[in-house]
Design a protein around this motif. Structure first.
Motif, PDB file in Angstrom:
ATOM      1  N   GLY A   1      24.878  53.214  30.430  1.00 18.67           N
ATOM      2  CA  GLY A   1      25.673  53.597  29.278  1.00 18.67           C
ATOM      3  C   GLY A   1      26.944  54.349  29.587  1.00 18.67           C
ATOM      4  N   GLY A   2      27.298  54.501  30.873  1.00 16.06           N
ATOM      5  CA  GLY A   2      28.584  55.090  31.212  1.00 16.06           C
ATOM      6  C   GLY A   2      29.717  54.177  30.745  1.00 16.06           C
ATOM      7  N   TYR A   3      30.940  54.612  30.898  1.00 15.82           N
ATOM      8  CA  TYR A   3      32.049  53.818  30.360  1.00 15.82           C
ATOM      9  C   TYR A   3      33.253  53.904  31.281  1.00 15.82           C
ATOM     10  N   GLY A   4      34.042  52.843  31.242  1.00 14.17           N
ATOM     11  CA  GLY A   4      35.231  52.726  32.068  1.00 14.17           C
ATOM     12  C   GLY A   4      36.083  51.602  31.520  1.00 14.17           C
ATOM     13  N   ARG A   5      36.918  51.018  32.386  1.00 13.08           N
ATOM     14  CA  ARG A   5      37.770  49.898  31.956  1.00 13.08           C
ATOM     15  C   ARG A   5      37.666  48.777  32.969  1.00 13.08           C
ATOM     16  N   TYR A   6      37.310  47.591  32.486  1.00  9.08           N
ATOM     17  CA  TYR A   6      37.203  46.411  33.350  1.00  9.08           C
ATOM     18  C   TYR A   6      38.577  45.766  33.470  1.00  9.08           C
ATOM     19  N   MET A   7      39.061  45.683  34.699  1.00  8.29           N
ATOM     20  CA  MET A   7      40.373  45.079  34.959  1.00  8.29           C
ATOM     21  C   MET A   7      40.425  44.630  36.410  1.00  8.29           C
ATOM     22  N   ASN A   8      41.096  43.528  36.640  1.00  6.43           N
ATOM     23  CA  ASN A   8      41.233  42.979  37.992  1.00  6.43           C
ATOM     24  C   ASN A   8      39.874  42.794  38.666  1.00  6.43           C
TER      25      ASN A   8
ATOM     26  N   THR B   1      34.738  49.240  28.575  1.00 10.61           N
ATOM     27  CA  THR B   1      33.437  48.650  28.898  1.00 10.61           C
ATOM     28  C   THR B   1      32.362  49.696  29.105  1.00 10.61           C
ATOM     29  N   THR B   2      31.122  49.258  28.939  1.00  7.78           N
ATOM     30  CA  THR B   2      29.940  50.021  29.314  1.00  7.78           C
ATOM     31  C   THR B   2      28.981  49.056  30.002  1.00  7.78           C
ATOM     32  N   GLY B   3      27.808  49.540  30.396  1.00  2.00           N
ATOM     33  CA  GLY B   3      26.884  48.627  31.054  1.00  2.00           C
ATOM     34  C   GLY B   3      25.654  49.307  31.606  1.00  2.00           C
ATOM     35  N   ILE B   4      24.916  48.543  32.398  1.00  7.30           N
ATOM     36  CA  ILE B   4      23.707  48.999  33.084  1.00  7.30           C
ATOM     37  C   ILE B   4      23.844  48.645  34.557  1.00  7.30           C
ATOM     38  N   VAL B   5      23.543  49.598  35.422  1.00  2.23           N
ATOM     39  CA  VAL B   5      23.631  49.357  36.852  1.00  2.23           C
ATOM     40  C   VAL B   5      22.727  48.196  37.262  1.00  2.23           C
TER      41      VAL B   5
ATOM     42  N   MET C   1      15.548  49.768  31.261  1.00  3.45           N
ATOM     43  CA  MET C   1      16.822  50.236  30.721  1.00  3.45           C
ATOM     44  C   MET C   1      17.333  49.221  29.711  1.00  3.45           C
ATOM     45  N   ALA C   2      17.892  49.719  28.615  1.00  2.00           N
ATOM     46  CA  ALA C   2      18.423  48.833  27.576  1.00  2.00           C
ATOM     47  C   ALA C   2      19.688  49.419  26.992  1.00  2.00           C
ATOM     48  N   LEU C   3      20.583  48.548  26.571  1.00  5.65           N
ATOM     49  CA  LEU C   3      21.834  48.942  25.939  1.00  5.65           C
ATOM     50  C   LEU C   3      22.059  48.053  24.722  1.00  5.65           C
ATOM     51  N   PHE C   4      22.284  48.679  23.564  1.00 10.61           N
ATOM     52  CA  PHE C   4      22.438  47.970  22.288  1.00 10.61           C
ATOM     53  C   PHE C   4      23.881  48.120  21.809  1.00 10.61           C
ATOM     54  N   TYR C   5      24.480  47.015  21.366  1.00  6.61           N
ATOM     55  CA  TYR C   5      25.882  47.047  20.949  1.00  6.61           C
ATOM     56  C   TYR C   5      26.088  46.209  19.687  1.00  6.61           C
ATOM     57  N   LYS C   6      27.167  46.519  18.964  1.00  5.23           N
ATOM     58  CA  LYS C   6      27.526  45.765  17.769  1.00  5.23           C
ATOM     59  C   LYS C   6      28.230  44.473  18.173  1.00  5.23           C
ATOM     60  N   THR C   7      27.741  43.362  17.678  1.00  4.44           N
ATOM     61  CA  THR C   7      28.306  42.074  18.086  1.00  4.44           C
ATOM     62  C   THR C   7      29.761  41.924  17.654  1.00  4.44           C
ATOM     63  N   LYS C   8      30.138  42.527  16.524  1.00  2.00           N
ATOM     64  CA  LYS C   8      31.521  42.383  16.052  1.00  2.00           C
ATOM     65  C   LYS C   8      32.509  43.154  16.931  1.00  2.00           C
ATOM     66  N   GLN C   9      31.990  44.092  17.738  1.00  2.00           N
ATOM     67  CA  GLN C   9      32.856  44.844  18.633  1.00  2.00           C
ATOM     68  C   GLN C   9      32.906  44.251  20.041  1.00  2.00           C
ATOM     69  N   LEU C  10      32.094  43.236  20.276  1.00  2.00           N
ATOM     70  CA  LEU C  10      31.997  42.640  21.616  1.00  2.00           C
ATOM     71  C   LEU C  10      33.123  41.660  21.904  1.00  2.00           C
ATOM     72  N   ASP C  11      33.738  41.803  23.054  1.00  2.00           N
ATOM     73  CA  ASP C  11      34.647  40.794  23.572  1.00  2.00           C
ATOM     74  C   ASP C  11      33.869  39.791  24.406  1.00  2.00           C
ATOM     75  N   ARG C  12      33.091  40.314  25.387  1.00  7.93           N
ATOM     76  CA  ARG C  12      32.275  39.437  26.234  1.00  7.93           C
ATOM     77  C   ARG C  12      31.258  40.267  26.995  1.00  7.93           C
ATOM     78  N   GLN C  13      30.198  39.589  27.415  1.00  7.13           N
ATOM     79  CA  GLN C  13      29.182  40.196  28.266  1.00  7.13           C
ATOM     80  C   GLN C  13      29.177  39.433  29.569  1.00  7.13           C
ATOM     81  N   ILE C  14      29.420  40.125  30.691  1.00  4.23           N
ATOM     82  CA  ILE C  14      29.552  39.459  31.977  1.00  4.23           C
ATOM     83  C   ILE C  14      28.797  40.233  33.051  1.00  4.23           C
ATOM     84  N   GLU C  15      28.708  39.624  34.220  1.00  2.00           N
ATOM     85  CA  GLU C  15      28.126  40.272  35.383  1.00  2.00           C
ATOM     86  C   GLU C  15      29.252  40.828  36.252  1.00  2.00           C
ATOM     87  N   GLY C  16      29.302  42.140  36.384  1.00  2.00           N
ATOM     88  CA  GLY C  16      30.254  42.760  37.284  1.00  2.00           C
ATOM     89  C   GLY C  16      29.669  42.906  38.670  1.00  2.00           C
ATOM     90  N   THR C  17      30.417  43.515  39.553  1.00  2.00           N
ATOM     91  CA  THR C  17      29.957  43.712  40.922  1.00  2.00           C
ATOM     92  C   THR C  17      28.763  44.655  40.980  1.00  2.00           C
TER      93      THR C  17
END
Length: 333
Positions: free
Chosen positions: A150-157, A225-229, A265-281
């Motif tokens: 549930g931490g947060y940052g910015r996904y870029m590059n 962005t937010t996510g789960i390790v 671990m689980a993370l719940f989000y509003k679908t109308k606020q979602l841009d995309r769900q992806i796998e990061g590094t």
């Protein structure tokens, strides 16, 4: 005197007595605190050293003291020994969390084996003693380069930018009868060619393992962005019946305790606020649409060693479905 100060006073008493077996006393003393303040079901704190001095990036000597608010010193970074367990913490009777209040900005999990409040005792007998097994529990998540849970940052590059470049960071804790909240204001957070202010609110309630997270950016940017390790267990996903909420989750052996210890671990989000769900590094990522409105999401952790806790993947899936239904019916706070 406000009731929520009682755990802090008990902690100070424990330190002043210099009891030899501090770990064993945590469970007993926190039980006493709970008995003395039956209405105290949640707690948040931030504790910093006073009476010492900065030597470069490290704060030497001094004693920890709880404060209601903090403007983070420019010298502070990871492992500066300045903030007890490296940032603010919040808990209820089931689970505890902490946020690294430095460039990492990840959220970690304190697994609890007792149903009392323990944060005032954590890290009092050695800066990182909470990594070791104790009667109350321990730090159970390895965040590494990720945002933790549930931490947060910015996904870029193709990577997540954390909080390396911030002009000023202010944190505050608030405890009330119905909840405990950590509020953080990041002034002048720079990523790429954008600089914004970001307000974050992290709240925990008497019932449930979840934290409610709210992010409010000062201007629209892509990639918030937010996510789960990512630690190996397969990702699970689902959507509420009305389509307004969705989740990502996993369950399996992914703790610092041993290679067989299970954590969900689980993370719940509003679908109308979602841009995309992806796998990061390093993370399973939920990326939000650009907005200046408040983004709301929830995250939770369920450790198999909790008192009367969830001990199987099937139980965890049932629990996640129950939380999703509460979101679906708008009954969560």
């Amino acid at each position: 005197m406000k009731r929520y100060l009682i755990p802090v006073l008990v902690a100070i008493s424990v330190i002043s007595c210099k009891q030899e077996n501090k770990e064993k006393n945590v469970a007993a003393d926190s039980q006493t605190s709970s008995q003395n303040s039956n209405s105290q079901k949640t707690y948040a704190e931030i504790s910093v050293k006073e009476g010492g001095q900065w030597e470069g990036r490290e704060y030497m000597n001094g004693e920890f003291k709880n404060v209601e608010s903090l403007e983070v010193p420019q010298e502070h970074t990871d492992h500066s020994w300045y903030i007890r367990y490296e940032g603010p913490g919040w808990e209820n009777q089931q689970v505890g969390y902490r946020l690294y209040l430095d460039w990492r900005n990840a959220i970690d999990i304190f697994g609890k084996k007792v149903d009392t409040l323990v944060l005032p005792f954590v890290g009092q007998d050695g800066f990182d003693s909470y990594h070791e097994n104790a009667d109350w529990g321990q730090d159970i998540l390895k965040a590494g380069k990720s945002m933790g849970i549930g931490g947060y940052g910015r996904y870029m590059n193709d990577t997540v930018a954390h909080f390396r470049n911030v002009n000023n960071t202010k944190a505050r804790v608030n405890n009330s009868e119905g909840s405990s909240t950590v509020s953080i204001n990041y002034e002048g957070w720079s990523t790429g060619t954008d600089t914004i202010d970001l307000e974050a609110s992290l709240s925990i309630f008497p019932e449930g393992r979840f934290t409610k997270a709210e992010l409010t950016p000062s201007k629209e940017i892509t990639g918030l962005t937010t996510g789960i390790v990512k630690h190996g267990p397969e990702l699970m996903t689902g959507t509420s019946d009305n389509g307004e909420w969705a989740y990502i989750a996993n369950y399996g052996a992914q703790t610092l305790v041993n290679d067989q210890d299970n954590l969900g671990m689980a993370l719940f989000y509003k679908t109308k606020q979602l841009d995309r769900q992806i796998e990061g590094t390093d993370d399973h990522l939920v990326i939000f649409k650009p907005t200046t409105k408040t983004i709301t999401y929830y995250f939770l952790a369920a450790w198999e060693q909790e008192k009367d806790g969830i001990t199987s993947e099937d139980e965890f899936k049932t629990h996640v479905a129950e939380v999703l239904e509460e979101l679906n019916s708008n009954t969560l706070k």
